[in-house]
Each structure stands twice: as structure tokens, then as C-alpha cells.
Design an enzyme around this catalytic site. Sequence first.
Site, PDB file in Angstrom:
ATOM      1  N   ILE A  64       7.906  -0.162 -19.264  1.00  0.00           N
ATOM      2  CA  ILE A  64       9.208   0.076 -18.141  1.00  0.00           C
ATOM      3  C   ILE A  64       8.887   0.383 -17.056  1.00  0.00           C
ATOM      4  CG2 ILE A  64       9.827   2.723 -18.709  1.00  0.00           C
ATOM      5  CD1 ILE A  64      12.369   2.200 -18.788  1.00  0.00           C
ATOM      6  N   CYS A  65       9.180   0.231 -16.317  1.00  0.00           N
ATOM      7  CA  CYS A  65       8.882   0.272 -14.690  1.00  0.00           C
ATOM      8  C   CYS A  65      11.000   0.438 -14.311  1.00  0.00           C
ATOM      9  CB  CYS A  65       8.832  -0.826 -14.209  1.00  0.00           C
ATOM     10  SG  CYS A  65       9.618  -2.585 -13.922  1.00  0.00           S
ATOM     11  N   TYR A  66      10.613   0.552 -12.473  1.00  0.00           N
ATOM     12  CA  TYR A  66      12.054   0.602 -11.877  1.00  0.00           C
ATOM     13  C   TYR A  66      13.401  -0.295 -12.181  1.00  0.00           C
ATOM     14  CZ  TYR A  66       9.190   3.399  -8.736  1.00  0.00           C
ATOM     15  OH  TYR A  66       8.117   4.243  -7.791  1.00  0.00           O
TER      16      TYR A  66
END
Length: 107
Positions: A64-66
Amino acid sequence: MAQFSEISPQQAWQLVQTTNATLVDVRNELHFIEQHPAQAFHLTNETYGEFEIHHEDDQPVIVICYHGVSSRGVAMYLIEQGYTNVYSVTGGFEAWQREALPVESGK
């Protein structure tokens, strides 16, 4: 060549709860400390060695990232390193928060 799969935040949380999947957050340290998905490991260049030690190649990895863009690159990198069960969270942490899924703060 192996590929990663894209999954929703809800599917990601379900995998974390029902399998031995590892959720890795690749956002910067400041944002990770401020708030991150519950049970997430902060994956950075500095913590990658620790991740490798504790993670089996066939164990599911959820990245997961932004916003769900950078996580794709990291997911592809993990595939190239021999991980076989890799996912990227569509919409990233922003979507995770919209879904009101569990979060934590601190390291």
C-alpha cells in the site's frame, strides 16, 4: 513472468485477517508514523533486509502507498525478487481511510 494483482482495501484487510499475509506500507516515515493501516510493516530501503528475513517467498505480500500508484512499482520489484503472491492496494491509503478500515499511529 509472474504478475501482481490489484485488490481493494477491503480485500486487502480480509487477506490480512484470514491468511498469513503481510501488509507493507511504502509511504514515507512521517506519514507512516502519523497513521498507517493496522498491522502494517513499514517497508523502506532500510527495512527491506528485515522484511526478507521474516517473510517467506510464497507468503502473500500486500503493498500500500498513498494513492495506489507507487505500490505497483514496489509490487513488481517484489515479484522480480522471487515473491510469488503479491498484491497492490487500489487507491492506496487514501482509499483505506475512505473505507474506514483499521489504522494505527506510531512505529
